[in-house]
Structures are given as C-alpha cells and as structure tokens.
Design an enzyme around this catalytic site. Sequence first.
Site, PDB file in Angstrom:
ATOM      1  N   ARG A   1       0.882  -1.180   0.000  1.00 59.21           N
ATOM      2  CA  ARG A   1       0.000   0.000   0.000  1.00 59.21           C
ATOM      3  C   ARG A   1       0.911   1.218   0.000  1.00 59.21           C
ATOM      4  O   ARG A   1       1.704   1.416   0.917  1.00 59.21           O
ATOM      5  CB  ARG A   1      -0.916   0.017   1.226  1.00 59.21           C
ATOM      6  CG  ARG A   1      -1.631   1.348   1.394  1.00 59.21           C
ATOM      7  CD  ARG A   1      -2.736   1.328   2.403  1.00 59.21           C
ATOM      8  NE  ARG A   1      -3.901   0.630   1.873  1.00 59.21           N
ATOM      9  CZ  ARG A   1      -5.126   0.707   2.397  1.00 59.21           C
ATOM     10  NH1 ARG A   1      -5.334   1.455   3.467  1.00 59.21           N
ATOM     11  NH2 ARG A   1      -6.138   0.049   1.875  1.00 59.21           N
TER      12      ARG A   1
ATOM     13  N   GLN B   1     -10.188  -3.956  -3.131  1.00 53.52           N
ATOM     14  CA  GLN B   1     -11.505  -3.539  -2.649  1.00 53.52           C
ATOM     15  C   GLN B   1     -12.591  -3.950  -3.638  1.00 53.52           C
ATOM     16  O   GLN B   1     -13.692  -4.355  -3.256  1.00 53.52           O
ATOM     17  CB  GLN B   1     -11.525  -2.019  -2.431  1.00 53.52           C
ATOM     18  CG  GLN B   1     -12.846  -1.499  -1.906  1.00 53.52           C
ATOM     19  CD  GLN B   1     -13.160  -1.980  -0.497  1.00 53.52           C
ATOM     20  OE1 GLN B   1     -12.339  -1.806   0.396  1.00 53.52           O
ATOM     21  NE2 GLN B   1     -14.319  -2.577  -0.288  1.00 53.52           N
TER      22      GLN B   1
ATOM     23  N   ASP C   1     -17.112   7.250  -1.596  1.00 54.03           N
ATOM     24  CA  ASP C   1     -15.874   7.126  -0.823  1.00 54.03           C
ATOM     25  C   ASP C   1     -15.585   8.519  -0.253  1.00 54.03           C
ATOM     26  O   ASP C   1     -16.232   9.504  -0.634  1.00 54.03           O
ATOM     27  CB  ASP C   1     -14.750   6.656  -1.774  1.00 54.03           C
ATOM     28  CG  ASP C   1     -13.427   6.381  -1.068  1.00 54.03           C
ATOM     29  OD1 ASP C   1     -13.417   6.275   0.177  1.00 54.03           O
ATOM     30  OD2 ASP C   1     -12.404   6.281  -1.768  1.00 54.03           O
TER      31      ASP C   1
ATOM     32  N   CYS D   1     -16.384   1.759   0.747  1.00 56.75           N
ATOM     33  CA  CYS D   1     -15.228   0.914   1.090  1.00 56.75           C
ATOM     34  C   CYS D   1     -14.788   1.100   2.533  1.00 56.75           C
ATOM     35  O   CYS D   1     -14.083   0.254   3.079  1.00 56.75           O
ATOM     36  CB  CYS D   1     -14.084   1.179   0.123  1.00 56.75           C
ATOM     37  SG  CYS D   1     -13.429   2.858   0.201  1.00 56.75           S
TER      38      CYS D   1
ATOM     39  N   ARG E   1     -13.630  -8.506   2.269  1.00 53.92           N
ATOM     40  CA  ARG E   1     -12.206  -8.289   1.958  1.00 53.92           C
ATOM     41  C   ARG E   1     -11.423  -9.553   2.320  1.00 53.92           C
ATOM     42  O   ARG E   1     -10.517  -9.964   1.605  1.00 53.92           O
ATOM     43  CB  ARG E   1     -11.657  -7.090   2.758  1.00 53.92           C
ATOM     44  CG  ARG E   1     -12.243  -5.738   2.373  1.00 53.92           C
ATOM     45  CD  ARG E   1     -11.802  -5.301   0.985  1.00 53.92           C
ATOM     46  NE  ARG E   1     -10.360  -5.236   0.842  1.00 53.92           N
ATOM     47  CZ  ARG E   1      -9.598  -4.220   1.230  1.00 53.92           C
ATOM     48  NH1 ARG E   1     -10.141  -3.150   1.760  1.00 53.92           N
ATOM     49  NH2 ARG E   1      -8.280  -4.242   1.044  1.00 53.92           N
TER      50      ARG E   1
HETATM   51  N1  NVA Z   1      -9.857   6.738  -1.469  1.00 49.14           N
HETATM   52  C1  NVA Z   1      -9.481   6.310  -0.139  1.00 49.14           C
HETATM   53  C2  NVA Z   1      -9.747   4.852   0.040  1.00 49.14           C
HETATM   54  C3  NVA Z   1      -9.441   4.330   1.416  1.00 49.14           C
HETATM   55  C4  NVA Z   1      -9.679   2.858   1.545  1.00 49.14           C
HETATM   56  C5  NVA Z   1      -8.025   6.637   0.107  1.00 49.14           C
HETATM   57  O1  NVA Z   1      -7.213   6.444  -0.799  1.00 49.14           O
HETATM   58  O2  NVA Z   1      -7.687   7.108   1.192  1.00 49.14           O
HETATM   59  N1   CP Z   2     -11.257  -0.030   2.526  1.00 51.24           N
HETATM   60  C1   CP Z   2      -9.989  -0.105   2.955  1.00 51.24           C
HETATM   61  O1   CP Z   2      -9.058  -0.361   2.193  1.00 51.24           O
HETATM   62  O2   CP Z   2      -9.835   0.097   4.289  1.00 51.24           O
HETATM   63  P1   CP Z   2      -8.474   0.300   5.081  1.00 51.24           P
HETATM   64  O3   CP Z   2      -7.894   1.617   4.645  1.00 51.24           O
HETATM   65  O4   CP Z   2      -8.885   0.289   6.513  1.00 51.24           O
HETATM   66  O5   CP Z   2      -7.532  -0.817   4.759  1.00 51.24           O
END
Ligand code: NVA
Ligand code: CP
Length: 303
Positions: A104, A134, A219, A259, A287
């Site tokens: 990530r 997701q 979102d 999400c 998930r």
């Molecule tokens: N669009 C959000 C999704 C979090 C799961 C982000 O990137 O922070």
């Molecule tokens: N939806 C999602 O990816 O959640 P987290 O940021 O908690 O991993």
Amino acid sequence: MSTRHFLTLLDLTPAELQGVIERAIELKRIRNNGEIYEPLKNRVMAMIFEKASTRTRVSFEAGMAQFGGHAMFLSSRDTQLGRGEPVEDSARVISSMVDVVMIRTFSHEVVETFAANSRVPIINALTDDFHPCQLLADMQTFHELRGSIKGKTVAWVGDGNNMCNSYINAAQQFDFSLNVACPEDFAPNAELVLKNADRVRVFNSPEEAVDGADLVCTDVWASMGQEDEQRQRIREFRGYQVSPALLDAANKDVLFMHCLPAHRGEEISEDMLDDPRCVAFQQAENRLHAQKALLEFLLVTSA
Ligand code: NVA
Ligand code: CP
C-alpha cells in the site's frame, strides 16, 4: 509459468476474476463451517504499508493465518525503504525471502517497479490511482446479494479517485455500465474514461447518475495524502452527499456500498450506514474472503 501480479483488475482476465469471486464465496462458506483449509502452510507474505489501514491489514494478515501461512507487517517508517533504499533493490531482496508481497503506497509506479523486480507475486493494496482488492470484495458482495452484475448499472458519486478508477476497470472486466457523478475538477482518470466511453458516463448531478442504478457507491472526499485539502474539498463536494433520499431516486432494489472508513456528515448522511440498503459491513468482511481467493489464485492455481 511467469509470475502473475495483481496491480489492477486488468491483470486477471474476466473469467479469472469471476473464478476468484466464486471461490471467495466458497471460502467464506468453508470458514463459516469451521473447516480447516491450509493451502499456504509455511508460506510468508510481506505487507508493506506506506499509508494507514484497518481492513486491508487485518484481512490479509488474518487470511494468511487461516491459510496456515504467515504475514509480516512492514511499515516504511521502520524499514530501509523509508530511508531511501531504491524500490528495485528492496524488491529483489524482499522477494527472495517471501512468497508474495502486498504493497500500500502513494505512487502507482512504486508497485509497478516493485513487480518488475520481484520474483514473487505483487498485490496492489491501494495506490493513489487504484484499489483493486476492494473491488474484489465489492463484486463478491453484489454477487452474493443480487447475482451477476453483468448488464447492471452502477453509480459512483463523489471523488473520481483511486476507488472510482478501479470501478471503471471493473465496469470493463465485469461488463456493467458506470455513471460517475463528480464536481468538474474531481473527475476520474480521463484516459480511462475515454477508453471505456461505451460504458462510462460522467455527470455533474448525483440525481442523474443514480437514475436506473442497481448499486450506488461513494468514498471519502479527501483520500490519504490529501489531508491538507480536506476543508477545501468539503466545500467543493457540497451537493454530492449520498443519503437515503438520493437512493430513493435509484432502482427499487438498489444496494449502497462504501469501502470505509466513512465520514458521516460529509460524503454520506449521518443515517446512510444504518439504511437497510447499505451493505458496507458485509462488503468489509468480504475483503477477507476475496483476498484469500486471490492469494490462492496467485500462489496455488496459477503458480
Ligand atoms: N480513497 C481512499 C480509500 C481508502 C480505503 C483513500 O485512498 O484514502
Ligand atoms: N477499505 C480499505 O481499504 O480500508 P483500510 O484503509 O482500513 O484498509
């Protein structure tokens, strides 16, 4: 066979994606029955997090443990990655010791570079551009509740962000129409929209976008890394909040997904997560099951 990665939904064929979704439903049943299934005994996953997470970390770590394997949490703050060791070198080293790597991070290029230098599968667990894991859970959830999403209409209301871009890829791979409602300056990736012009339409009005929708999604308005823009974005996105009243303008059996994490009073009304049409918590649980199916696909089925 060459190593398969999962950087976007386009890395699997539509048939493979469908197979993963169906397998996720089966793995959920196996777990709910209390059956032990350990196809990844002695296998190790490295989880590299340069951004925060609850669902992604817990689901991957729990999934590996349930499969008989192990997951290793690596924060960029505590590894040499955070001190500037090149991604290429890190990829060569880490992938020589583990069986799969989940990342990530911010720039999508990082996961691409990592994959290009890795001898094991790389999974994109969210970049600034895409969040394909997701979408596996979202597609599983829709399938469980409504059957095939093929030919249906999905409405995305809010920021044209990483999730929205992944919905565009999903529209292509799962064969549905996507209506996006966003303020003009927050549209999804223009190239992606153009490439999928036959099924993706961009509106400025949430009411128009949800008309005829079988699924409505949103979102946060400020994603991770955009914290400085939070206040400005709240102003810019006024009028794009998803509420039970907005859902009333969609199809009668519409579902609502988010999400998570959600900001009540911003992208959703205070009562949206309590509405019977909201399936965000089933979506969150999925998930776990969807990513276990993905891990099995990458490490067993296609290995
Ligand atoms: N669009 C959000 C999704 C979090 C799961 C982000 O990137 O922070
Ligand atoms: N939806 C999602 O990816 O959640 P987290 O940021 O908690 O991993």
